[in-house]
Write an enzyme that holds these catalytic residues in place. Structure first.
Site, PDB file in Angstrom:
ATOM      1  CE  LYS A 108      -8.241 -11.552  -3.125  1.00  0.00           C
ATOM      2  NZ  LYS A 108      -9.104 -12.253  -2.553  1.00  0.00           N
ATOM      3  CG  ASN A 156       8.583 -16.447  -6.571  1.00  0.00           C
ATOM      4  OD1 ASN A 156       8.677 -15.428  -7.399  1.00  0.00           O
ATOM      5  ND2 ASN A 156       8.413 -16.350  -5.396  1.00  0.00           N
ATOM      6  N   GLY A 205      12.539  -6.418 -14.519  1.00  0.00           N
ATOM      7  CA  GLY A 205      12.644  -7.852 -15.368  1.00  0.00           C
ATOM      8  C   GLY A 205      14.079  -8.043 -15.344  1.00  0.00           C
ATOM      9  CB  SER A 206      17.200  -7.528 -13.769  1.00  0.00           C
ATOM     10  OG  SER A 206      16.971  -8.048 -12.055  1.00  0.00           O
ATOM     11  CG  HIS A 238      11.693 -14.825  -1.284  1.00  0.00           C
ATOM     12  ND1 HIS A 238      10.540 -13.951  -1.310  1.00  0.00           N
ATOM     13  CD2 HIS A 238      12.295 -14.993  -0.267  1.00  0.00           C
ATOM     14  CE1 HIS A 238      10.701 -13.378  -0.040  1.00  0.00           C
ATOM     15  NE2 HIS A 238      11.586 -13.947   0.678  1.00  0.00           N
ATOM     16  NE  ARG A 286      -1.152  -7.012  -8.657  1.00  0.00           N
ATOM     17  CZ  ARG A 286      -2.235  -5.979  -8.205  1.00  0.00           C
ATOM     18  NH1 ARG A 286      -3.287  -6.641  -7.353  1.00  0.00           N
ATOM     19  NH2 ARG A 286      -1.947  -4.920  -8.334  1.00  0.00           N
TER      20      ARG A 286
HETATM   21  C1  GRF Z   1      13.732 -10.234  -7.415  1.00  0.00           C
HETATM   22  O1  GRF Z   1      14.853  -9.762  -6.513  1.00  0.00           O
HETATM   23  C2  GRF Z   1      12.914 -11.387  -6.884  1.00  0.00           C
HETATM   24  O2  GRF Z   1      13.937 -12.124  -5.955  1.00  0.00           O
HETATM   25  C3  GRF Z   1      11.827 -10.869  -6.450  1.00  0.00           C
HETATM   26  O3  GRF Z   1      11.514  -9.692  -6.969  1.00  0.00           O
HETATM   27  C4  GRF Z   1      12.638  -9.255  -7.785  1.00  0.00           C
HETATM   28  C5  GRF Z   1      12.553  -9.115  -9.084  1.00  0.00           C
HETATM   29  O4  GRF Z   1      13.481  -8.351  -9.701  1.00  0.00           O
HETATM   30  N1  GRF Z   1      10.948 -11.891  -6.478  1.00  0.00           N
HETATM   31  P1  GRF Z   1      13.763  -8.194 -11.267  1.00  0.00           P
HETATM   32  O5  GRF Z   1      12.218  -7.551 -11.824  1.00  0.00           O
HETATM   33  O6  GRF Z   1      14.067  -9.724 -11.912  1.00  0.00           O
HETATM   34  O7  GRF Z   1      14.807  -7.398 -11.496  1.00  0.00           O
END
Ligand code: GRF
Length: 196
Positions: free
Chosen positions: A65, A109, A12-13, A111, A93
């Site tokens: 999923k 989202n 959850g960073s 990525h 998922r």
């Molecule tokens: C992030 O690197 C994001 O790009 C990917 O999942 C990771 C989640 O990291 N979709 P965090 O839990 O927010 O630290």
């Protein structure tokens, strides 16, 4: 102020970066609920620390999923929390019809690549293995594909001599924590305008 729900599977960073922006008044949107498909995910602990409703939703029998029943429960909880949009923060998922149809063009989202390059898992490792000169991160709308929706913003992260997958990912995460709050803010400011 627009309200949003957060879905995550990990530490959850990115959610932390969003809540910090909210707390200092720069996010222009309010996190109101945290949901996870992983019972002991760090993101749920973080949500509880912040005294937000934070719930595990059992994903059902599939690996990539959620079951339709699990998606329906997530939609119910998000609606009950009166969210205007949804932020995926490390949700591992694929999102299916029920959730997409409940919040059309309202699911974001992040990525860890410069999409459309390196969709899918461990995008930073894909970048190192491909030997590209730069990597980065992308915030996009979620649609029926995997990492294919409309791009809302990107940050570039150059590869350095001697980079490993891990060292690159650490720098990509720093970029994510700046990018996601900025794009969520822009998205929230545009909500309710004619084309949104
Ligand atoms: C992030 O690197 C994001 O790009 C990917 O999942 C990771 C989640 O990291 N979709 P965090 O839990 O927010 O630290």
């Amino acid at each position: 102020m627009p309200r949003f729900g957060v879905l995550g599977s990990g530490k959850g960073s990115n959610f932390r970066a969003l809540t910090e922006a909210f707390q200092v008044g720069t996010l222009c949107a309010q996190p109101v609920i945290v949901l996870s498909d992983v019972e002991h995910a760090g993101i749920l602990d973080l949500g509880r620390e912040l005294e937000l409703p934070s719930r595990f939703v059992s994903p059902g029998p599939f690996r990539t999923k959620m079951s339709p029943a699990a998606e329906a429960e997530i939609v119910r909880l998000l609606r009950e929390a009166k969210v205007d949009f949804v932020v995926l923060a490390g949700f591992m998922r694929v999102i299916k019809e029920l959730l997409l149809q409940a919040f059309p063009r309202r699911i974001l989202n992040i990525h860890p690549s410069l999409l459309p390059a390196f969709r899918g898992l461990e995008a930073w490792r894909q970048a190192v293995e491909a030997g590209v000169p730069e990597a980065g991160c992308t915030v996009h709308l979620v649609d029926f594909g995997v990492d294919t929706g409309r791009i809302l913003g990107q940050s570039r992260v150059p590869l350095l001599h001697g980079d490993t997958a891990e060292s690159l990912y650490a720098r990509i995460q720093i970029a994510e924590h700046e990018l996601y709050p900025r794009i969520v803010r822009e998205f929230a400011e545009k909500l309710g305008t004619p084309e949104n």
